[in-house]
Design a protein around this motif. Structure first.
Motif, PDB file in Angstrom:
ATOM      1  N   SER A   1      17.595  43.895 -41.270  1.00  0.00           N
ATOM      2  CA  SER A   1      17.066  45.229 -40.954  1.00  0.00           C
ATOM      3  C   SER A   1      16.103  45.147 -39.776  1.00  0.00           C
ATOM      4  N   GLY A   2      15.352  44.037 -39.689  1.00  0.00           N
ATOM      5  CA  GLY A   2      14.495  43.844 -38.520  1.00  0.00           C
ATOM      6  C   GLY A   2      15.314  43.752 -37.246  1.00  0.00           C
ATOM      7  N   ALA A   3      16.474  43.085 -37.351  1.00  0.00           N
ATOM      8  CA  ALA A   3      17.320  42.903 -36.170  1.00  0.00           C
ATOM      9  C   ALA A   3      17.848  44.237 -35.659  1.00  0.00           C
ATOM     10  N   ILE A   4      18.171  45.145 -36.593  1.00  0.00           N
ATOM     11  CA  ILE A   4      18.680  46.443 -36.148  1.00  0.00           C
ATOM     12  C   ILE A   4      17.595  47.196 -35.387  1.00  0.00           C
ATOM     13  N   MET A   5      16.354  47.138 -35.914  1.00  0.00           N
ATOM     14  CA  MET A   5      15.265  47.797 -35.201  1.00  0.00           C
ATOM     15  C   MET A   5      15.083  47.178 -33.815  1.00  0.00           C
ATOM     16  N   SER A   6      15.175  45.852 -33.743  1.00  0.00           N
ATOM     17  CA  SER A   6      15.046  45.181 -32.455  1.00  0.00           C
ATOM     18  C   SER A   6      16.153  45.638 -31.515  1.00  0.00           C
ATOM     19  N   TRP A   7      17.333  45.746 -32.049  1.00  0.00           N
ATOM     20  CA  TRP A   7      18.492  46.164 -31.262  1.00  0.00           C
ATOM     21  C   TRP A   7      18.245  47.539 -30.648  1.00  0.00           C
ATOM     22  N   ILE A   8      17.744  48.466 -31.463  1.00  0.00           N
ATOM     23  CA  ILE A   8      17.489  49.809 -30.946  1.00  0.00           C
ATOM     24  C   ILE A   8      16.441  49.755 -29.835  1.00  0.00           C
ATOM     25  N   THR A   9      15.419  48.925 -30.044  1.00  0.00           N
ATOM     26  CA  THR A   9      14.376  48.810 -29.026  1.00  0.00           C
ATOM     27  C   THR A   9      14.928  48.203 -27.747  1.00  0.00           C
ATOM     28  N   LEU A  10      15.787  47.197 -27.902  1.00  0.00           N
ATOM     29  CA  LEU A  10      16.261  46.473 -26.727  1.00  0.00           C
ATOM     30  C   LEU A  10      17.218  47.290 -25.874  1.00  0.00           C
ATOM     31  N   ILE A  11      18.090  48.085 -26.511  1.00  0.00           N
ATOM     32  CA  ILE A  11      19.020  48.848 -25.674  1.00  0.00           C
ATOM     33  C   ILE A  11      18.290  49.946 -24.911  1.00  0.00           C
ATOM     34  N   SER A  12      17.061  50.291 -25.341  1.00  0.00           N
ATOM     35  CA  SER A  12      16.345  51.301 -24.558  1.00  0.00           C
ATOM     36  C   SER A  12      15.270  50.679 -23.660  1.00  0.00           C
ATOM     37  N   GLU A  13      15.344  49.375 -23.484  1.00  0.00           N
ATOM     38  CA  GLU A  13      14.358  48.689 -22.648  1.00  0.00           C
ATOM     39  C   GLU A  13      14.624  48.996 -21.183  1.00  0.00           C
ATOM     40  N   LEU A  14      13.584  49.355 -20.437  1.00  0.00           N
ATOM     41  CA  LEU A  14      13.785  49.618 -19.008  1.00  0.00           C
ATOM     42  C   LEU A  14      12.916  48.726 -18.131  1.00  0.00           C
ATOM     43  N   SER A  15      11.647  48.543 -18.511  1.00  0.00           N
ATOM     44  CA  SER A  15      10.685  48.034 -17.529  1.00  0.00           C
ATOM     45  C   SER A  15      11.001  46.642 -16.995  1.00  0.00           C
ATOM     46  N   SER A  16      11.576  45.743 -17.801  1.00  0.00           N
ATOM     47  CA  SER A  16      11.922  44.463 -17.183  1.00  0.00           C
ATOM     48  C   SER A  16      13.340  44.479 -16.600  1.00  0.00           C
ATOM     49  N   SER A  17      14.263  45.213 -17.263  1.00  0.00           N
ATOM     50  CA  SER A  17      15.634  45.242 -16.736  1.00  0.00           C
ATOM     51  C   SER A  17      15.686  45.867 -15.349  1.00  0.00           C
ATOM     52  N   ILE A  18      14.836  46.881 -15.108  1.00  0.00           N
ATOM     53  CA  ILE A  18      14.883  47.576 -13.835  1.00  0.00           C
ATOM     54  C   ILE A  18      14.526  46.627 -12.698  1.00  0.00           C
ATOM     55  N   ILE A  19      13.728  45.608 -13.025  1.00  0.00           N
ATOM     56  CA  ILE A  19      13.345  44.650 -11.998  1.00  0.00           C
ATOM     57  C   ILE A  19      14.356  43.530 -11.876  1.00  0.00           C
ATOM     58  N   LEU A  20      14.998  43.189 -12.994  1.00  0.00           N
ATOM     59  CA  LEU A  20      15.881  42.022 -12.993  1.00  0.00           C
ATOM     60  C   LEU A  20      17.335  42.359 -12.696  1.00  0.00           C
ATOM     61  N   TYR A  21      17.723  43.631 -12.738  1.00  0.00           N
ATOM     62  CA  TYR A  21      19.149  43.941 -12.677  1.00  0.00           C
ATOM     63  C   TYR A  21      19.711  43.784 -11.263  1.00  0.00           C
ATOM     64  N   THR A  22      21.021  43.534 -11.230  1.00  0.00           N
ATOM     65  CA  THR A  22      21.774  43.647  -9.983  1.00  0.00           C
ATOM     66  C   THR A  22      22.932  44.588 -10.298  1.00  0.00           C
ATOM     67  N   SER A  23      23.774  44.893  -9.313  1.00  0.00           N
ATOM     68  CA  SER A  23      24.865  45.829  -9.583  1.00  0.00           C
ATOM     69  C   SER A  23      25.781  45.333 -10.688  1.00  0.00           C
ATOM     70  N   LYS A  24      25.833  44.000 -10.880  1.00  0.00           N
ATOM     71  CA  LYS A  24      26.714  43.467 -11.920  1.00  0.00           C
ATOM     72  C   LYS A  24      26.075  43.476 -13.301  1.00  0.00           C
ATOM     73  N   THR A  25      24.755  43.531 -13.335  1.00  0.00           N
ATOM     74  CA  THR A  25      24.097  43.433 -14.636  1.00  0.00           C
ATOM     75  C   THR A  25      23.340  44.709 -14.987  1.00  0.00           C
ATOM     76  N   GLN A  26      23.898  45.836 -14.534  1.00  0.00           N
ATOM     77  CA  GLN A  26      23.241  47.103 -14.827  1.00  0.00           C
ATOM     78  C   GLN A  26      23.460  47.506 -16.286  1.00  0.00           C
ATOM     79  N   THR A  27      22.419  48.004 -16.904  1.00  0.00           N
ATOM     80  CA  THR A  27      22.543  48.467 -18.289  1.00  0.00           C
ATOM     81  C   THR A  27      22.379  49.984 -18.330  1.00  0.00           C
ATOM     82  N   LEU A  28      22.544  50.562 -19.515  1.00  0.00           N
ATOM     83  CA  LEU A  28      22.481  52.018 -19.663  1.00  0.00           C
ATOM     84  C   LEU A  28      21.161  52.585 -19.160  1.00  0.00           C
ATOM     85  N   THR A  29      20.052  51.980 -19.593  1.00  0.00           N
ATOM     86  CA  THR A  29      18.757  52.540 -19.203  1.00  0.00           C
ATOM     87  C   THR A  29      18.578  52.495 -17.693  1.00  0.00           C
ATOM     88  N   VAL A  30      18.998  51.369 -17.104  1.00  0.00           N
ATOM     89  CA  VAL A  30      18.889  51.252 -15.655  1.00  0.00           C
ATOM     90  C   VAL A  30      19.748  52.324 -14.986  1.00  0.00           C
TER      91      VAL A  30
END
Lengths: 367, 551
Positions: free
Chosen positions: B479-508
């Motif tokens: 159950s902790g993992a599911i909560m983590s999962w929800i948090t992670l798919i909405s993560e923006l602040s580090s992905s926005i800095i680390l992403y490239t066109s190939k590693t773009q995620t939904l939030t980005v």
């Protein structure tokens, strides 16, 4: 098939604390042996040294003549029943019991056979496929017991197995444990702080205090002929009175408590006369004397009527409080404030040396 | 003893290996940032970059702005959360189960989606703004800057306070209330003298959490702030901006923000340790039916707050079906937006999100179980060090983590920038403290004698761990993992800095589409994200058998 356990001079330290300092014990094959003592006396530590959860800092433990000091727990072939049962909650009753057999690579059909057999012995065969979580404490304890003995261990260890059960179930389970142990005949070491439980189940009891064995004996002797004042007060209730051993003629002795003088014929022969002693009298070993002036003069402070017995709480002239138990009879209770005299049943009482460390009773003599 | 010493070594090696990993990925990057922040171009060491920051108003005012929005948003969240929790715990509200879920959902959606949804509603060209302008014949310019940021943050953050207080009230035995009442307390005295002091620790703890989240969030002020520049926005533009980027200056900014979060972290620890009561209610407070005006007011208040909080989610889903031309809506209902984002053969944005999220979860769960087992059951100097290190990521805001990763892993032998691995590791590290804390609590509840029983039955230590300990931890960890999962798919602040066109995620993708004013595509992406969160949340409720969560 049953094995003997020999504990030789074992030492256990936790950091700077020496919990057990050079303890030795001999446990006979097939014996139901109990370690009894107040909490923190080192009994559980000793048990965990035997099974291997605690290392042995010095000394040896021998099972069937083999030193086990360096054998890891999972190779020692001992069964253990834990205080909180330690049932695996994610496994069915059957899988719990089969766990040890699977680790020993026992063939499947034999596992099945042995599990069924042990389930019948501990009388929970109807629960075989249930999950343990919904089962009662007594049922869980039976699973724990079955799980520990199904592996045919050389030794069965039980760490306060009944302390989480309610009073009624405790009596029922202790009889069951005793009976099952008889049936399978495994050498068993049982740890408890409950003296009544120890007296009820054990072949022999070792009373421990502060990491030291005080007395090893049968339940009857532990109660009736305690080796020192600690045992006499820890097991059952004892009133400890200051007395004088006035004379000792080959065991026929005269003992005086205050002005009350009485004869005993079971004092050890070579004990010097004219020295202070501790006289240990259990509440039921007093005789209330209301007719004459013979006995210890006391004042009744209060009384409790408990059906079979009546308890009197009395006080000596020196202000020492004494508890006296008498069989209830039809007469009126002795009123509070009454002045009475207490005599003792000289053949039952115990006498210790002045510091209480040694009994002065000659157990060879029938008093 | 040889055998058990071998076993001990297995755990020792494991602890050591994890420690090395942590040194590389948790300690080294921030240490490098610290070093860069004082390293001048000519190779000397000085504090010039810090002087630069504090001597120009253009720079230090962002810090002031950040504190302003953060303090106001935290206060609003705390008050709203507190009142909501009181009302929902003490008054019977119709549909409170559904309201609860809506509140949790609005907390779980990323704050910048809220910001962009509020722009859609209350922006210059927003639905509500246009209606207001038409009806009252005004020229409202929409909600931007300070008030916009505070609105977006407060509506997204009050649920956290609400969940904490609600949990605390649930653990408060009603007999405390009854005892106070029998001792002659009036209702108001009771609230002031009994209830408020008892929920105070939860209120403070959750407020500080809100403070830290809001303070380091960068997406919201970026989207709705316009001219109102906060510190994270400055940090982002100094690092990623098109002109005048300065690595060393950005590093100095990172150090400033870490210092602030560090102070907050210790403040929170200090308060948390001083003000905790352990309560467990035999007879929890019961929501009572009230009548008349009080009932109407209670319902009106709760429904109003929940509606406003859930409005961004609703807006996003509705607008995802509206035809757009850039940032304006034509008024037609269409599936065009979904066609736009799903029809190109490349749907890697969506698959990336799932893939990265799942990989990070797997990694963080395995590491979490191992580390918590080591720190609880194999206490030693090494595992104590590990335990301290695991809390380290807690104080590092996402954008700082992203920046430090780019500094640390952009050349061989640790060339990771631009890969999926660097994003997965970053996600994993961001979630690490939470996972470890909950796994540690779970292991703490497993009696050691269960493991000893297995050993006494002939099981090896490794087998005991895998067959007994891990399965017993599993339901809690899951159950902790599911909560983590929800948090992670909405993560923006580090992905926005680390992403490239190939590693773009939904939030980005959402962020990028909003910045490009492709509101239709952004809405469709957001709808997919929100739907995933809701389904995951429902799965969580089903698995854990509860209908509230603890964070």
């Amino acid at each position: 098939m049953s094995v003997a356990i020999k504990i030789e001079n074992v030492v256990k330290r936790f950091g700077k604390d020496t919990v057990i300092n050079g303890l030795s014990l001999d446990i006979k094959p097939g014996e139901f042996f109990t370690l009894l003592g107040p909490s923190g006396c080192g009994k559980t530590t000793l048990l965990r040294m035997i099974i291997g959860f605690n290392s042995i800092d010095s000394g040896r433990i021998l099972i069937d003549g083999k030193v086990v000091n360096d054998i890891p727990t999972n190779k020692r072939n001992m069964g253990m029943v834990f205080q909180n049962y330690a049932i695996f909650p994610h496994m069915s009753v059957k899988d719990n019991i089969a766990f040890g057999l699977k680790n020993r690579k026992v063939p499947k059909d034999e596992i099945e056979k042995r599990v069924d057999e042990i389930l019948k012995i501990v009388k929970i065969d109807h629960l075989k496929n249930r999950m343990p979580q919904k089962l009662s404490g007594g049922q869980q304890q039976r699973i724990a017991l079955a799980r520990a003995i199904v592996i045919h261990p050389e030794v069965l260890l039980m760490d306060e197995p009944l302390s989480n059960l309610d009073a009624k179930l405790r009596v029922e389970m202790r009889n069951a444990i005793k009976q099952i142990q008889r049936q399978v005949g495994i050498t068993t070491i049982y740890v408890t702080h409950d003296q009544e439980e120890a007296l009820a189940v054990s072949d022999r009891i070792a009373v421990m205090n502060a990491g030291v064995i005080q007395q090893v004996d049968t339940p009857k002797n532990i109660y009736q002929r305690p080796a020192n004042v600690f045992v006499s007060t820890f097991i059952g209730l004892s009133n400890i009175l200051d007395g004088i051993l006035e004379s000792n003629d080959n065991g026929k002795a005269s003992v005086r408590i205050g002005s009350y003088r009485f004869q005993m014929n079971n004092i050890i022969r070579d004990c010097a006369a004219n020295c202070p002693v501790k006289v240990s009298v259990r509440p039921e070993e007093f005789i209330i004397n209301r007719e004459t002036q013979e006995g210890i003069p006391v004042t009744v402070k209060s009384s409790v009527f408990l059906g079979v017995d009546t308890h009197y709480f009395v006080e000596t002239q020196e202000g020492q409080e004494i508890e006296v138990i008498q069989n209830s009879d039809l007469e009126e209770l002795i009123p509070d404030g009454a002045r009475i005299h207490l005599k003792v049943q000289t053949h039952k009482i115990n006498v210790f040396n002045e510091d209480g460390s040694k009994s002065l009773i000659d157990r060879e003599v029938r008093a | 003893m040889t055998d058990s010493r071998k076993k001990l070594n297995m755990w020792l090696v494991l602890a050591f290996a994890i420690l090395v990993l942590f040194l590389i990925f948790v300690v080294y990057p921030p240490a490098l940032v610290l070093y860069k922040s004082v390293l001048m171009e000519d190779g000397t060491i000085s504090f010039d970059y810090f002087v630069k920051f504090f001597s120009k108003k253009y720079y230090w005012s962002t810090l002031l702005n950040s504190f302003k929005v953060t303090i106001v948003s935290t206060l609003v969240s705390a008050i709203l959360g507190l009142i909501m929790a009181f009302v929902l715990r003490s008054v019977k509200i119709r549909g409170s189960g559904m309201l609860n879920i809506l509140i949790v959902i609005s907390y779980l959606s990323p704050p910048f989606i809220g910001a962009y949804a509020w722009v859609t509603l209350l922006g210059r060209n927003g639905f509500i703004t246009r209606i207001l302008n038409a009806v009252f014949n005004t020229h409202l310019n929409g909600i931007y800057g300070f008030s916009g940021i505070v609105l977006a943050f407060s509506m997204q953050s009050f649920p956290l306070v609400y969940m904490y207080i609600s949990g605390a009230l649930k653990n408060m035995d009603n007999s405390l209330n009854e005892a106070a009442e029998s001792l002659g307390c009036t209702v108001f005295q009771r609230v002031r003298k009994i209830i408020v002091p008892l929920v105070m620790p939860s209120l403070l703890a959750s407020s500080l959490l809100v403070f830290m989240r809001v303070f380091s969030d960068f997406g919201t002020p970026m989207l709705i702030g316009e001219g109102y520049k906060t510190f994270p926005v400055l940090l982002y533009s100094e690092f990623m901006g098109e002109v005048n980027t300065d690595d060393h200056y950005a590093a100095a900014l990172c150090v400033i923000v870490i210092t602030i979060t560090l102070v907050l972290f210790f403040l929170q620890k200090y308060i948390g340790n001083r003000l905790t009561y352990s309560m467990s209610a035999l007879k929890p407070m019961e929501a009572k039916k009230v009548t008349g005006l009080r009932n109407i007011l209670a319902h009106a208040f709760v429904y109003l707050v929940v509606t406003v909080a859930a409005l961004p989610q609703l807006t996003v889903i509705v607008t995802s079906f509206l035809q757009t031309r850039g940032a304006s809506y034509t008024g037609k209902i269409t599936l065009e937006n979904y066609r736009n984002i799903l029809m190109p053969k490349n749907v890697s944005t969506i698959t990336n999100t799932y893939l990265f999220g799942l990989s990070a979860i797997l990694l963080v769960v395995v590491l979490g179980i191992l580390i918590s087992y080591l720190t609880v059951r194999k206490k030693s100097f090494l595992t104590a060090a590990l335990d301290t290190l695991t809390m380290f990521p807690y104080i590092i805001p996402g954008s700082v983590l992203g920046i430090s990763f780019l500094y640390a892993f952009n050349k061989k032998p640790l060339l990771l920038s631009g890969t999926a691995i660097i994003i997965i590791i970053a996600l994993c590290i961001r979630r690490m403290p939470y996972t470890i804390r909950s796994s540690t609590a779970i292991i703490g509840q497993i009696s050691q004698s269960v493991e000893e029983a297995a050993i006494s039955l002939g099981s090896t230590e490794r087998k005991t761990f895998l067959r007994i300990t891990v399965p017993m931890m599993m339901s809690g960890v899951l159950s902790g993992a599911i909560m983590s999962w929800i948090t992670l798919i909405s993560e923006l602040s580090s992905s926005i800095i680390l992403y490239t066109s190939k590693t773009q995620t939904l939030t980005v993708a959402i962020y990028v589409e909003v910045i490009r004013s492709n509101f239709g595509n952004a809405a469709a992406y957001s709808a997919i994200l929100t739907l995933t969160s809701i389904l995951s949340l429902l799965l969580f409720f089903k698995l854990s058998g509860k209908n509230d969560i603890s964070v």
